[in-house]
Design an enzyme around this catalytic site. Structure first.
Site, PDB file in Angstrom:
ATOM      1  N   GLU A 168       0.802  -1.229   0.000  1.00  0.00           N
ATOM      2  CA  GLU A 168       0.000   0.000   0.000  1.00  0.00           C
ATOM      3  C   GLU A 168       0.833   1.277   0.000  1.00  0.00           C
ATOM      4  O   GLU A 168       0.838   2.031   0.989  1.00  0.00           O
ATOM      5  CB  GLU A 168      -0.937  -0.002   1.214  1.00  0.00           C
ATOM      6  CG  GLU A 168      -1.909  -1.159   1.214  1.00  0.00           C
ATOM      7  CD  GLU A 168      -2.985  -1.038   2.302  1.00  0.00           C
ATOM      8  OE1 GLU A 168      -2.831  -0.208   3.211  1.00  0.00           O
ATOM      9  OE2 GLU A 168      -3.979  -1.772   2.216  1.00  0.00           O
ATOM     10  N   GLU A 356      -5.332  -8.508   0.848  1.00  0.00           N
ATOM     11  CA  GLU A 356      -5.815  -8.204   2.208  1.00  0.00           C
ATOM     12  C   GLU A 356      -7.310  -7.909   2.161  1.00  0.00           C
ATOM     13  O   GLU A 356      -7.784  -7.213   1.260  1.00  0.00           O
ATOM     14  CB  GLU A 356      -5.148  -6.952   2.804  1.00  0.00           C
ATOM     15  CG  GLU A 356      -3.787  -7.157   3.395  1.00  0.00           C
ATOM     16  CD  GLU A 356      -3.247  -5.905   4.088  1.00  0.00           C
ATOM     17  OE1 GLU A 356      -4.065  -5.062   4.544  1.00  0.00           O
ATOM     18  OE2 GLU A 356      -2.025  -5.773   4.155  1.00  0.00           O
TER      19      GLU A 356
HETATM   20  C1  FCB Z   1      -3.889  -2.227   5.766  1.00  0.00           C
HETATM   21  C2  FCB Z   1      -2.466  -2.582   6.160  1.00  0.00           C
HETATM   22  C3  FCB Z   1      -2.367  -3.703   7.180  1.00  0.00           C
HETATM   23  C4  FCB Z   1      -3.444  -3.594   8.220  1.00  0.00           C
HETATM   24  C5  FCB Z   1      -4.803  -3.443   7.586  1.00  0.00           C
HETATM   25  C6  FCB Z   1      -5.938  -3.366   8.567  1.00  0.00           C
HETATM   26  O1  FCB Z   1      -3.929  -0.925   5.330  1.00  0.00           O
HETATM   27  O2  FCB Z   1      -1.742  -2.975   5.022  1.00  0.00           O
HETATM   28  O3  FCB Z   1      -1.073  -3.675   7.715  1.00  0.00           O
HETATM   29  O4  FCB Z   1      -3.146  -2.573   9.086  1.00  0.00           O
HETATM   30  O5  FCB Z   1      -4.823  -2.287   6.794  1.00  0.00           O
END
Ligand code: FCB
Length: 446
Positions: A168, A356
């Site tokens: 990210e 994620e």
């Molecule tokens: C994302 C991050 C991860 C975690 C999630 C909830 O932005 O990559 O490390 O904090 O959010």
């Protein structure tokens, strides 16, 4: 619509994501150097109740048990990150053998258990000595990051075939160099725009290095994404939403695809000209094998004259009378469908992998059990939205839950719990939540 794992095809990758600073602890063990997060957590008022990740889940010492837990839950793909300052304490130069050994043990044990390691090079914990020299705002980071990539390829590339370059970049440049809410806590447009350009250069350059050094590597990088909607049916809100979309969803993807920065929809990016050198446009592009998409929610955007540069603001979920998670993110699984469709629509986009997705809800232990049905529903509903996008032609190849263990959630400390497994931070005892049992059962299906 009901669905089974088989609907996704035999090659679909099901996994779990973690990040070094959030779980490892061992912040100064065995020669590790300090990272920007080690320093940032000590700044007063930056982290919820002054929490820090110095011990966290003690994954540094517990990794064998936690890998076993993954295996018990039928999880066959683990996305983890390397702590750069654990293996190169000053960020460049001297290598810390004991740090390399830790990741070798982690990788070897994963493979022994039948768990494929997905190595993320950068999940936000820059070595502090590099930050002392300007960190992501210093163009030398391209050289530092290239060297670091090479070290990882040479030490781990014989066994690791799944490579993820950045986690990210929009979040670590925005949070760390524009808003000052994440490490290293810098603020302002100048530092933000230079950090963005250097991260985009590193992303592509690192890809080229891995391609050259690791035979059969599968290379990707990850992007945060939000489904963006305008708040009111007003032209000025539509324009504001377009700008926020350019910033949050397009800023790093489009230069990677050879399209340059989305300057037309976000004029302020013109100021990047100050840091862009002749020939950089070509260097920003790289042919990834996959793009990691990370999505948690949608955002509503309204026009406002009071926010400089973008003239837009996000209307937080608690102001919209909707169901939220502990992060104050709206529960809206359809966002997953929309972002996958949006990214899949780019010409020449490689396959997408959801690297994620997950949710933080308040968990209660009753009689030694945690019945977190909201989390189970959230994950199940998101998986269903992926299937919908896939059926409509989006090329999506995998899904990784954020995350295995309750852990250190950056500025929010240990308050929002995302784990499929509860952690008692006093005893380090792990308890599988009902969501973990659900995921495990789902993964067991043929
Ligand atoms: C994302 C991050 C991860 C975690 C999630 C909830 O932005 O990559 O490390 O904090 O959010």
């Amino acid at each position: 619509m009901t669905f089974t794992k088989a609907d996704f095809g035999a090659d679909f990758k099901w996994g779990i994501s973690t990040a070094a600073y959030q779980i490892e602890g061992g912040y100064s063990s065995d020669g590790k150097g300090p990272s920007i997060w080690d320093k940032f957590v000590r700044k007063p008022g930056k982290i919820f109740q002054a929490h820090h990740g110095e011990v966290a889940c003690d994954f540094y010492n517990n990794y064998r048990n936690d890998l076993q837990l993954m295996k018990d839950l039928n999880i066959k793909h683990h996305r983890f990150s390397i702590s750069w300052s654990r293996i190169i304490p000053e960020g460049t130069g001297r290598i810390n053998r004991r740090g390399i050994d830790f990741y070798n043990r982690l990788i070897d044990h994963s493979l022994e258990l039948g768990i494929e390691p997905w190595l993320t090079l950068y999940h936000w914990d820059l070595p502090q000595s590099l930050e002392d020299d300007g960190g992501w705002t210093n163009r030398n980071i391209v050289q530092w990051f290239s060297n670091y990539t090479e070290v990882c390829c040479r030490h781990f590339g014989d066994r690791v075939k799944k490579w993820i370059i950045l986690n990210e970049p929009m979040v670590f440049t925005g949070g760390g160099y524009f808003l000052g809410v994440h490490a290293p806590g810098k603020k302002g447009l100048r530092s933000f725009l230079s950090a963005v350009h250097h991260a985009a250069l590193c992303q592509a350059e690192s890809g080229r290095i891995i391609r050259g050094l690791v035979p059969d590597a599968n290379i990707g990088t990850t992007f945060s994404s939000s489904h963006i909607e305008h708040y009111r049916p007003l032209q000025k809100d539509i324009i504001a939403a377009k700008k926020v979309d350019a910033l949050l969803n397009r800023l790093f993807l489009e230069p990677l695809l050879g399209m340059g920065y989305p300057v037309d929809d976000l004029k302020i990016l013109k100021r990047m000209e100050q840091v862009i050198k002749p020939g950089d446009e070509n260097k920003l592009a790289f042919d990834m094998d996959f793009i990691g998409i990370q999505n948690y929610t949608r955002e509503f955007v309204a026009h406002t004259p009071f926010v400089p540069f973008v003239k837009a603001r996000i209307i937080k979920a608690d102001k919209r009378n909707v169901v939220t998670t502990l992060m104050n993110w709206e529960v809206y699984p359809e966002a997953m469908y929309h972002v996958l469709k949006k990214f899949a629509a780019y010409k020449n986009i490689p396959p997408l992998i959801v690297t994620e997705n997950g949710a933080a809800f308040k968990d209660e232990i009753k009689d030694g059990k945690i019945n977190d049905h909201e989390r189970t529903e959230f994950i199940r509903d998101n998986i269903q939205q992926i299937l919908k996008a896939k059926k409509e032609g989006a090329n999506v190849d995998g899904y990784f839950v954020w995350t295995l263990l309750d852990n250190f959630e950056w500025a929010e400390g240990y308050y929002p719990t995302f784990g499929l497994v509860h952690v008692d931070f006093k005893s380090q005892k792990r308890t599988i939540k009902s969501s973990g049992h659900w995921y495990s059962g789902f993964l067991q299906e043929i």
